[in-house]
Design a protein around this motif. Structure first.
Motif, mmCIF file in Angstrom:
data_model
loop_
_atom_site.group_PDB
_atom_site.id
_atom_site.type_symbol
_atom_site.label_atom_id
_atom_site.label_comp_id
_atom_site.label_asym_id
_atom_site.label_seq_id
_atom_site.Cartn_x
_atom_site.Cartn_y
_atom_site.Cartn_z
ATOM 1 N N GLY A 1 0.815 -1.206 0.000
ATOM 2 C CA GLY A 1 0.000 0.000 0.000
ATOM 3 C C GLY A 1 0.852 1.261 0.000
ATOM 4 N N ALA B 1 2.594 1.783 -3.564
ATOM 5 C CA ALA B 1 1.651 2.256 -4.590
ATOM 6 C C ALA B 1 1.499 3.782 -4.573
ATOM 7 C CB ALA B 1 0.290 1.587 -4.397
ATOM 8 N N THR B 2 1.714 4.401 -3.429
ATOM 9 C CA THR B 2 1.551 5.855 -3.336
ATOM 10 C C THR B 2 2.620 6.617 -4.111
ATOM 11 O OG1 THR B 2 2.864 6.130 -1.319
ATOM 12 C CG2 THR B 2 0.512 5.634 -1.052
ATOM 13 N N GLN C 1 3.516 6.051 -7.228
ATOM 14 C CA GLN C 1 3.254 6.098 -8.671
ATOM 15 C C GLN C 1 3.090 7.556 -9.088
ATOM 16 O OE1 GLN C 1 3.253 4.162 -11.249
ATOM 17 N NE2 GLN C 1 3.485 2.181 -10.273
ATOM 18 N N HIS D 1 -4.028 9.674 -9.690
ATOM 19 C CA HIS D 1 -5.368 9.126 -9.550
ATOM 20 C C HIS D 1 -5.337 7.720 -8.965
ATOM 21 C CE1 HIS D 1 -5.653 12.237 -12.688
ATOM 22 N NE2 HIS D 1 -6.738 12.553 -11.998
ATOM 23 N N PHE D 2 -5.813 7.593 -7.748
ATOM 24 C CA PHE D 2 -5.826 6.306 -7.043
ATOM 25 C C PHE D 2 -6.513 5.222 -7.858
ATOM 26 C CE2 PHE D 2 -8.157 3.318 -4.333
ATOM 27 C CZ PHE D 2 -7.108 2.757 -3.624
ATOM 28 N N GLY D 3 -7.688 5.513 -8.390
ATOM 29 C CA GLY D 3 -8.445 4.510 -9.143
ATOM 30 C C GLY D 3 -7.684 4.004 -10.352
ATOM 31 N N ARG D 4 -7.046 4.895 -11.073
ATOM 32 C CA ARG D 4 -6.286 4.499 -12.258
ATOM 33 C C ARG D 4 -5.099 3.620 -11.870
ATOM 34 N NH1 ARG D 4 -4.947 9.373 -15.332
ATOM 35 N NH2 ARG D 4 -7.027 9.075 -16.195
ATOM 36 N N VAL D 5 -4.360 4.046 -10.870
ATOM 37 C CA VAL D 5 -3.183 3.270 -10.441
ATOM 38 C C VAL D 5 -3.604 1.891 -9.966
ATOM 39 C CG1 VAL D 5 -1.345 3.136 -8.699
ATOM 40 C CG2 VAL D 5 -1.764 5.285 -9.918
ATOM 41 N N LEU D 6 -4.648 1.828 -9.151
ATOM 42 C CA LEU D 6 -5.068 0.531 -8.622
ATOM 43 C C LEU D 6 -5.655 -0.360 -9.712
ATOM 44 C CD1 LEU D 6 -4.596 -0.417 -5.807
ATOM 45 C CD2 LEU D 6 -6.982 -0.012 -5.298
ATOM 46 N N TYR E 1 -2.737 -1.642 -11.639
ATOM 47 C CA TYR E 1 -2.003 -2.609 -10.839
ATOM 48 C C TYR E 1 -2.685 -3.980 -10.853
ATOM 49 C CZ TYR E 1 0.005 -5.291 -7.173
ATOM 50 O OH TYR E 1 0.583 -6.329 -6.495
#
Length: 108
Positions: free
Chosen positions: A46, A49-50, A52, A56-61, A64
């Motif tokens: 977690g 991931a920050t 990246q 945009h959290f949604g795009r990165v997740l 991933y």
């Protein structure tokens, strides 16, 4: 882009490795040390991931998720002797194409 790819690889190592350690600790009865190490690694995922570059959290997740699919099959091959079939390989290819589109397509 290279930084982003390296971060995805590090995140996959932390998340998949962490999940594997929890699996070993609980399902294979290796104990709390394995489970605890897995939980720490999952927390590390977690955190990684920050970093990246995309904000945009949604795009990165979402991207991933495709990396996770590929990494999970690779982990299974290395750690558990899993042998993917052609459909697994096709699925990984499609997922990684999705990652590339989500993360690296030109945007205005």
């Amino acid at each position: 882009m290279l930084r982003s790819i390296l971060l995805f690889m590090l995140a996959a190592l932390a998340e998949i490795g962490g999940a594997w350690l929890v699996w070993q600790g609980v399902r294979e009865h290796r104990g709390l040390a394995w489970t605890g190490a897995g939980m720490l690694a999952l927390g590390g995922y977690g955190f990684v991931a920050t970093f990246q570059p995309d904000p945009h959290f949604g795009r990165v997740l979402a991207a991933y998720g495709g990396v996770f699919v590929a990494g999970s099959l690779l982990w299974g091959m290395v750690m558990d002797g899993f042998r993917p079939d052609r459909w697994d390989i096709l699925g990984v290819f499609l997922c990684l194409v999705g990652v590339a589109v989500i993360m690296y397509a030109p945007r205005s």
